[in-house]
Scaffold this motif. Structure first.
Motif, short mmCIF file in Angstrom:
data_model
loop_
_atom_site.label_atom_id
_atom_site.label_comp_id
_atom_site.label_asym_id
_atom_site.label_seq_id
_atom_site.Cartn_x
_atom_site.Cartn_y
_atom_site.Cartn_z
N ASP A 37 1.08 -1.16 -0.12
CA ASP A 37 0.26 0.16 -0.23
C ASP A 37 0.74 1.48 0.28
OD1 ASP A 37 -2.12 1.59 0.85
OD2 ASP A 37 -2.60 1.27 2.21
N LEU A 38 0.30 2.49 -0.15
CA LEU A 38 1.24 3.88 0.03
C LEU A 38 0.67 4.71 1.26
CD1 LEU A 38 1.11 5.08 -3.81
CD2 LEU A 38 2.71 3.66 -3.36
N GLN A 39 -0.26 4.88 1.43
CA GLN A 39 -0.67 5.29 2.85
C GLN A 39 -0.25 4.61 4.22
OE1 GLN A 39 -3.71 7.86 1.18
NE2 GLN A 39 -2.97 8.77 0.10
N MET A 40 0.67 4.66 4.22
CA MET A 40 0.57 4.16 5.79
C MET A 40 1.35 4.63 7.10
SD MET A 40 1.54 0.26 4.44
CE MET A 40 3.19 0.61 3.59
N PRO A 41 0.77 4.14 8.15
CA PRO A 41 1.54 5.60 9.49
C PRO A 41 2.78 4.86 9.39
CG PRO A 41 0.16 3.31 9.98
CD PRO A 41 -0.25 3.28 8.94
N VAL A 42 3.42 5.52 10.39
CA VAL A 42 5.07 4.56 10.54
C VAL A 42 5.74 5.53 9.20
CG1 VAL A 42 7.26 3.48 11.60
CG2 VAL A 42 4.79 3.27 12.43
N CYS A 43 5.79 4.38 8.71
CA CYS A 43 6.94 4.40 6.74
C CYS A 43 6.12 4.12 6.04
CB CYS A 43 7.99 3.27 7.12
SG CYS A 43 8.96 3.52 5.79
N ASP A 44 5.11 5.20 5.16
CA ASP A 44 4.58 4.30 3.60
C ASP A 44 5.07 3.79 2.61
OD1 ASP A 44 6.36 6.62 2.47
OD2 ASP A 44 4.32 7.79 2.62
N GLY A 45 4.53 3.57 1.92
CA GLY A 45 4.97 2.81 0.50
C GLY A 45 5.95 3.91 -0.38
N PHE A 46 5.92 4.74 0.06
CA PHE A 46 7.16 5.86 -0.52
C PHE A 46 8.63 5.37 -0.11
CE2 PHE A 46 3.10 8.38 -1.82
CZ PHE A 46 3.21 8.19 -3.06
N GLY A 47 7.99 5.28 1.38
CA GLY A 47 9.40 5.45 2.58
C GLY A 47 9.81 3.92 2.14
N LEU A 48 9.22 2.87 1.89
CA LEU A 48 9.69 1.72 1.44
C LEU A 48 10.36 1.17 0.14
CD1 LEU A 48 9.90 -1.29 2.06
CD2 LEU A 48 7.44 -1.30 1.21
N ILE A 49 9.53 2.02 -0.51
CA ILE A 49 10.25 1.90 -1.92
C ILE A 49 11.61 2.55 -2.34
CG2 ILE A 49 10.28 2.12 -4.36
CD1 ILE A 49 7.27 2.12 -4.71
N GLU A 50 11.95 3.81 -1.61
CA GLU A 50 13.21 4.58 -0.99
C GLU A 50 14.36 3.73 -0.65
OE1 GLU A 50 14.96 8.86 -0.09
OE2 GLU A 50 12.78 8.08 0.34
N LYS A 51 13.97 3.05 0.56
CA LYS A 51 14.54 2.05 1.29
C LYS A 51 15.09 1.08 0.49
CE LYS A 51 13.03 2.75 5.67
NZ LYS A 51 13.90 2.84 7.06
N LEU A 52 14.33 0.36 -0.06
CA LEU A 52 14.84 -0.53 -1.61
C LEU A 52 15.91 -0.30 -2.08
CD1 LEU A 52 11.36 -2.78 -2.15
CD2 LEU A 52 12.79 -3.66 -0.84
N THR A 53 15.83 0.83 -2.57
CA THR A 53 16.04 1.74 -3.86
C THR A 53 18.07 1.54 -3.25
OG1 THR A 53 14.94 2.41 -4.69
CG2 THR A 53 16.66 3.34 -5.11
N ASP A 54 18.20 1.88 -1.54
CA ASP A 54 19.15 2.03 -0.92
C ASP A 54 19.68 0.70 -1.13
OD1 ASP A 54 18.75 4.91 -1.48
OD2 ASP A 54 18.03 4.81 0.82
N ILE A 55 19.28 -0.77 -1.26
CA ILE A 55 19.90 -1.76 -1.51
C ILE A 55 20.73 -1.77 -2.28
CG2 ILE A 55 19.95 -4.07 -0.59
CD1 ILE A 55 16.87 -4.02 0.57
N ASN A 56 21.96 -1.76 -2.26
CA ASN A 56 22.53 -2.18 -3.37
C ASN A 56 23.35 -3.79 -3.04
OD1 ASN A 56 22.51 0.12 -3.41
ND2 ASN A 56 24.43 1.01 -2.31
#
Length: 144
Positions: free
Chosen positions: A65-84
Motif C-alpha cells: 500500500d502507499l498510505q501507511m503510518p510510521v513508514c509509507d509505501g514511498f518510504g519502503l520503495i526508497e529504502k529498497l532502492t538504497d540496498i546495493n
C-alpha cells in the motif's frame, strides 16, 4: 461482479510474497487469496516492518500500500532502492489513490513494477504477479 480465477498450476510455494498494508483486512484478504494460489506470504503493517522483513526473508515480490503510518509505501520503495548488495524484488503498489503526488513521490512510484487501484481485481493482480516474476510462476497466460 466476481470473476473466478483459477489458481496457477505448479506454483506451490515457489514464490514468496511480502504483503505490506496497514489495513488488517487487506492483508488477510490478499494473504488468503495468494495462499490459495500456492504462493507463500509474509505480511507487515507498515513500510518499516516491511523493510525489515525484506532483509530477513528475502521475498521474490513485494505488494505494498502507499498510505501507511510510521513508514509509507514511498518510504519502503526508497529504502529498497538504497540496498546495493541484494537483489531488489519487484514491487506492486496497491492504493486507493494514485494521483496528486509531488514530483519526488511520482519518481518513487515509477520504480514500482505495477500500480493498481483498490479495490483490487484479483485476476488483474495475478496477471501482474505473473508478469513481475515469470521465472518463478510457470503459468500459461490464458490461465489467469
Amino acid at each position: 461482479m466476481c470473476v473466478p480465477v483459477s489458481p496457477p498450476t505448479g506454483a506451490r510455494h515457489l514464490l514468496r510474497v511480502l504483503i505490506v498494508d496497514d489495513s488488517k483486512y487487506c492483508r488477510l484478504t490478499l494473504h488468503a487469496m495468494l495462499e490459495a494460489w500456492g504462493i507463500e506470504c509474509i505480511t507487515a503493517s507498515d513500510g518499516e516492518e516491511g523493510f525489515l522483513k525484506v532483509l530477513k526473508h528475502q521475498p521474490d515480490l513485494i505488494i505494498t500500500d502507499l498510505q501507511m503510518p510510521v513508514c509509507d509505501g514511498f518510504g519502503l520503495i526508497e529504502k529498497l532502492t538504497d540496498i546495493n548488495d541484494r537483489r531488489i524484488p519487484p514491487v506492486i503498489v496497491l492504493s486507493s489513490n494514485l494521483s496528486h503526488f509531488e514530483a519526488d513521490k511520482i519518481e518513487l512510484l515509477k520504480r514500482a513494477r505495477f500500480s493498481l487501484l483498490k479495490p483490487v481485481n484479483m485476476a488483474c493482480l495475478l496477471g501482474c504477479i505473473q508478469q513481475a516474476v515469470p521465472e518463478l510462476l510457470n503459468v500459461p497466460r490464458n490461465q489467469a
